[in-house]
Design an enzyme around this catalytic site. Structure first.
Site, PDB file in Angstrom:
ATOM      1  N   ARG A   1       1.023  -1.282  -0.031  1.00  0.00           N
ATOM      2  CA  ARG A   1       0.141  -0.098  -0.058  1.00  0.00           C
ATOM      3  C   ARG A   1       0.781   1.190   0.057  1.00  0.00           C
ATOM      4  O   ARG A   1       0.515   2.120   0.720  1.00  0.00           O
ATOM      5  CB  ARG A   1      -0.999  -0.197   1.300  1.00  0.00           C
ATOM      6  CG  ARG A   1      -1.864  -1.156   1.481  1.00  0.00           C
ATOM      7  CD  ARG A   1      -2.837  -1.268   0.138  1.00  0.00           C
ATOM      8  NE  ARG A   1      -3.918  -2.487   0.080  1.00  0.00           N
ATOM      9  CZ  ARG A   1      -3.656  -3.429  -0.772  1.00  0.00           C
ATOM     10  NH1 ARG A   1      -2.372  -3.738  -1.554  1.00  0.00           N
ATOM     11  NH2 ARG A   1      -4.409  -4.400  -0.613  1.00  0.00           N
TER      12      ARG A   1
ATOM     13  N   GLU B   1      -6.264   1.980   6.543  1.00  0.00           N
ATOM     14  CA  GLU B   1      -5.961   1.866   5.056  1.00  0.00           C
ATOM     15  C   GLU B   1      -6.369   3.039   4.654  1.00  0.00           C
ATOM     16  O   GLU B   1      -5.559   3.569   3.387  1.00  0.00           O
ATOM     17  CB  GLU B   1      -6.292   0.758   4.372  1.00  0.00           C
ATOM     18  CG  GLU B   1      -5.883   0.379   3.115  1.00  0.00           C
ATOM     19  CD  GLU B   1      -6.211  -0.791   2.496  1.00  0.00           C
ATOM     20  OE1 GLU B   1      -6.790  -0.980   1.458  1.00  0.00           O
ATOM     21  OE2 GLU B   1      -5.660  -1.711   3.031  1.00  0.00           O
TER      22      GLU B   1
ATOM     23  N   SER C   1     -11.978  -0.808   1.824  1.00  0.00           N
ATOM     24  CA  SER C   1     -11.551  -1.668   2.949  1.00  0.00           C
ATOM     25  C   SER C   1     -11.112  -0.512   3.831  1.00  0.00           C
ATOM     26  O   SER C   1     -10.126   0.299   3.525  1.00  0.00           O
ATOM     27  CB  SER C   1     -10.404  -2.472   2.646  1.00  0.00           C
ATOM     28  OG  SER C   1     -10.033  -3.312   4.079  1.00  0.00           O
TER      29      SER C   1
END
Length: 305
Positions: A178, A298, A228
């Site tokens: 990420r 996230e 998410s």
């Protein structure tokens, strides 16, 4: 503030009238449907316009934020100061050259995947359900179903803080979990080259249809969210931990832990950024108390609270 006003005045002179919006609600431009106003919201539609915008912003030394599809983003309730540069549907051309796909950063990841599939190219089926632009996917090295965008990136073209075009190889983009170099250097992603391979068109289409069906069955696509909410903790799944803690349906204001998939915080109506932050904090606290595992968001959080 005078610098900002002078910058806005120059942007208005160099761009079409409908490409420069003032006090634009960010709730219109994020999949969460949350966020206060941006001082100035700019939508260039060519590489030349994007370069000009960055040079003008640098000239007046005002803060700026890059925005794609707004799909992994929580904008704070007081909005964003300075200039928001939005490269979205006006900057979304996709073309093919053999096994290479060229995509402007505003192209939706789903559209890129479907385009590749229609060309008989395999390697990016996993991304058909990622709800963001390819620029945003590159920025955060998005992934799904055991695939990551870094595995198919050949090169990335950006505009740096000086308004200069820069080309990055896959290695130079420094992809991690990420993460990419563009989170650190502030470059504005313009275009992406993906290197795929020819495959069986029917098999490619079948795989994308299967992944789409699985996503629709499991994820709360019927409500606004930022995808998410938490990063996957090593050795665990965030959604499973949250579910096991009994937090499905936990609600703060208009924000709720999805009843369909505990890994998602959704906007059930009128949620503020503060609602989401408070809910995230409560989920983190209770999961840690029960499982001893720390959850980290996230979702990228920007703007003034």
């Amino acid at each position: 503030m005078q610098n900002l006003q002078d910058c806005i005045d120059e942007l208005k002179q160099s761009l079409p009238q409908d490409a420069v919006l003032l006090n634009e609600p960010m709730s219109k431009h994020t999949t969460f449907k949350i966020g206060g106003p941006a001082d100035c919201f700019v939508m260039p539609s060519t590489v030349e316009e994007a370069m000009s915008v960055i040079k003008t912003i640098r000239k007046y030394d005002v803060p700026f934020t890059m925005l794609g599809n707004g799909s992994n983003l929580l904008v704070m309730d007081k909005g964003i100061r300075g200039i928001v540069v939005n490269l979205n549907e006006r900057f979304a051309k996709i073309t093919q050259d053999g096994t290479t796909i060229h995509a402007q950063c505003g192209a939706l990841m789903a559209d890129v995947s479907k385009f590749a599939g229609a060309c008989g190219l395999t390697g990016i089926e996993f991304a058909v359900g990622i709800p963001g632009s390819i620029g945003g996917c590159i920025f955060m090295n998005a992934g799904a179903y055991d695939g990551e965008i870094k595995n198919v990136v050949k090169s990335v073209t950006t505009v740096n803080k000086n308004g200069e075009v820069v080309h990055y190889t896959n290695e130079q983009a420094q992809f991690g979990y990420r993460h990419s170099a563009f989170q650190d250097n502030g470059d504005l992603i313009l275009e992406v080259e993906l290197e795929l391979s020819f495959g069986d068109k029917e098999a490619i289409q079948a795989k994308m249809a299967d992944l789409t069906a699985r996503r629709e069955a499991k994820q709360p696509l019927e409500l606004p969210s930022a995808g998410s909410t938490f990063k996957r903790p090593p050795g665990y799944f965030a959604g499973t931990l949250i579910d096991q803690t009994g937090l499905k349906g936990l609600t703060v204001g208009g924000a709720q832990v999805s009843k369909k998939h505990a890994g998602f915080v959704v906007n059930i109506g009128g949620a503020t950024a503060q609602d989401v932050l408070d809910l995230i904090a409560e989920v983190q606290k209770r999961v840690y108390e029960k499982h001893g595992v720390k959850l980290y968001p996230e979702v990228k959080m920007i703007g003034e609270q």
